[in-house]
Write a protein that holds these residues in place. Sequence first.
Motif, PDB file in Angstrom:
ATOM      1  N   THR A 118       0.821  -1.210   0.000  1.00 18.45           N
ATOM      2  CA  THR A 118       0.000   0.000   0.000  1.00 18.45           C
ATOM      3  C   THR A 118       0.856   1.262   0.000  1.00 18.45           C
ATOM      4  OG1 THR A 118      -1.754  -1.178   1.191  1.00 18.45           O
ATOM      5  CG2 THR A 118      -1.861   1.216   1.220  1.00 18.45           C
ATOM      6  N   ASN A 119       2.053   1.154   0.574  1.00 19.67           N
ATOM      7  CA  ASN A 119       2.928   2.326   0.696  1.00 19.67           C
ATOM      8  C   ASN A 119       4.206   2.192  -0.131  1.00 19.67           C
ATOM      9  OD1 ASN A 119       1.631   3.932   3.145  1.00 19.67           O
ATOM     10  ND2 ASN A 119       1.547   1.777   3.683  1.00 19.67           N
ATOM     11  N   LYS A 120       4.148   1.424  -1.184  1.00 19.94           N
ATOM     12  CA  LYS A 120       5.361   1.092  -1.929  1.00 19.94           C
ATOM     13  C   LYS A 120       5.876   2.218  -2.820  1.00 19.94           C
ATOM     14  CE  LYS A 120       3.253  -0.852  -6.116  1.00 19.94           C
ATOM     15  NZ  LYS A 120       4.001   0.029  -7.029  1.00 19.94           N
ATOM     16  N   LYS A 121       5.044   3.212  -3.103  1.00 20.94           N
ATOM     17  CA  LYS A 121       5.403   4.312  -4.009  1.00 20.94           C
ATOM     18  C   LYS A 121       5.755   3.733  -5.378  1.00 20.94           C
ATOM     19  CE  LYS A 121       6.648   7.385  -0.225  1.00 20.94           C
ATOM     20  NZ  LYS A 121       7.678   8.229   0.397  1.00 20.94           N
ATOM     21  N   ASP A 122       6.984   3.969  -5.859  1.00 22.89           N
ATOM     22  CA  ASP A 122       7.313   3.519  -7.210  1.00 22.89           C
ATOM     23  C   ASP A 122       8.096   2.211  -7.232  1.00 22.89           C
ATOM     24  OD1 ASP A 122       9.572   4.555  -6.059  1.00 22.89           O
ATOM     25  OD2 ASP A 122      10.253   5.641  -7.843  1.00 22.89           O
ATOM     26  N   ARG A 123       8.175   1.529  -6.091  1.00 12.93           N
ATOM     27  CA  ARG A 123       8.910   0.269  -6.054  1.00 12.93           C
ATOM     28  C   ARG A 123       8.091  -0.867  -6.663  1.00 12.93           C
ATOM     29  NH1 ARG A 123      10.544   0.303   0.225  1.00 12.93           N
ATOM     30  NH2 ARG A 123       8.431   1.146   0.293  1.00 12.93           N
ATOM     31  N   GLU A 124       8.783  -1.831  -7.257  1.00 10.08           N
ATOM     32  CA  GLU A 124       8.133  -3.027  -7.772  1.00 10.08           C
ATOM     33  C   GLU A 124       8.213  -4.126  -6.716  1.00 10.08           C
ATOM     34  OE1 GLU A 124       9.829  -4.118 -11.498  1.00 10.08           O
ATOM     35  OE2 GLU A 124       8.922  -2.448 -12.570  1.00 10.08           O
ATOM     36  N   VAL A 125       7.115  -4.868  -6.556  1.00  9.30           N
ATOM     37  CA  VAL A 125       7.034  -5.885  -5.510  1.00  9.30           C
ATOM     38  C   VAL A 125       6.577  -7.205  -6.113  1.00  9.30           C
ATOM     39  CG1 VAL A 125       5.930  -6.567  -3.349  1.00  9.30           C
ATOM     40  CG2 VAL A 125       6.481  -4.161  -3.754  1.00  9.30           C
ATOM     41  N   ALA A 126       7.266  -8.278  -5.757  1.00  5.68           N
ATOM     42  CA  ALA A 126       6.845  -9.631  -6.118  1.00  5.68           C
ATOM     43  C   ALA A 126       6.429 -10.348  -4.839  1.00  5.68           C
ATOM     44  CB  ALA A 126       7.988 -10.380  -6.798  1.00  5.68           C
ATOM     45  N   LEU A 127       5.210 -10.851  -4.825  1.00  5.74           N
ATOM     46  CA  LEU A 127       4.676 -11.586  -3.673  1.00  5.74           C
ATOM     47  C   LEU A 127       4.878 -13.072  -3.916  1.00  5.74           C
ATOM     48  CD1 LEU A 127       1.308  -9.613  -3.382  1.00  5.74           C
ATOM     49  CD2 LEU A 127       3.419  -9.192  -2.086  1.00  5.74           C
ATOM     50  N   ILE A 128       5.615 -13.728  -3.033  1.00  4.52           N
ATOM     51  CA  ILE A 128       5.931 -15.149  -3.186  1.00  4.52           C
ATOM     52  C   ILE A 128       5.149 -15.927  -2.134  1.00  4.52           C
ATOM     53  CG2 ILE A 128       7.765 -16.849  -3.409  1.00  4.52           C
ATOM     54  CD1 ILE A 128       7.988 -14.432  -5.338  1.00  4.52           C
TER      55      ILE A 128
END
Length: 290
Positions: A118-128
């Motif tokens: 929700t607060n990641k801004k412009d970061r890319e996130v992979a959920l494993i």
Amino acid sequence: MVDKNSIARAWHAATVMKTDEGFQTQAVFGIVITMMRLKEKFKDRQIIVLDDGRADFRYQLYPQYKGNRKPKDAKAQAQMEAYYAQRDYINKILFALGVPKFKAPNYEADDIAGYICTNKKDREVALITSDKDWLLLISDGVEWFDLRKHAYVNKDCFYSATKVFTPEQFLMKKCLMGDRSDNINGVGGIGEMRATTLAMQYSTFENFLASFSKTPKHSTWETKLFESKEAHEIYARNQKLMDLRHKTIDLNQIQKSVSKFNEDEFFNLCSELQFNSLIAELKKIKELFK
């Protein structure tokens, strides 16, 4: 972000591995294999393992939460105990690998993932994870991977995985139906087909309530849902239980285990657990985690 218990439990349920003394080790071994695969797949990404605390706020809201998780027989009890016995080793081997681990006593891994997404801004996130509840967190720059089943979901293929188009619709569908795996009952009289229909049409329960009087025709079950105060209360409760998209959490609770790769400690753990195949790959592992 790696859902520690989801990954470890999946490996624990796979082929049993034991030391010569009979100690089961497949969950620990699987965590190492998963970390190696992630290092190879996401070469330039930071890996963070998320661990579960006890989400007291959910039990206070709904004391029956996860009340169906107790083992049903002696075999299931033994299997659970064999998994619990490996948890310290999982933490030790993650620390030896130098993989950061976050845990908050009063939150589940889901909640920490939700806050970060929700607060990641412009970061890319992979959920494993194999936990489909985490699909709620998909957005631009957030993807979901189940490595064991080779499943992948992002914003573009969200419908094929959930039969709805948006995370908001996915949440509405879940809140209407409930979640048997967490012992959460639904609003009553609404299965997957009806829940999907409402979610696709209205996206949120608030929209359903606000639009009801403006729409000329309704089915009997829709009218019953609109008129039932109990159903409204259950839906509101379920939304509080299920919505992981936290804008704020108590950051002081998050305990961070951070280290650097320790070859000697990793070797000693692999020797104790008789992971000879990992010892044979020690040079490769050192290159991945150094």
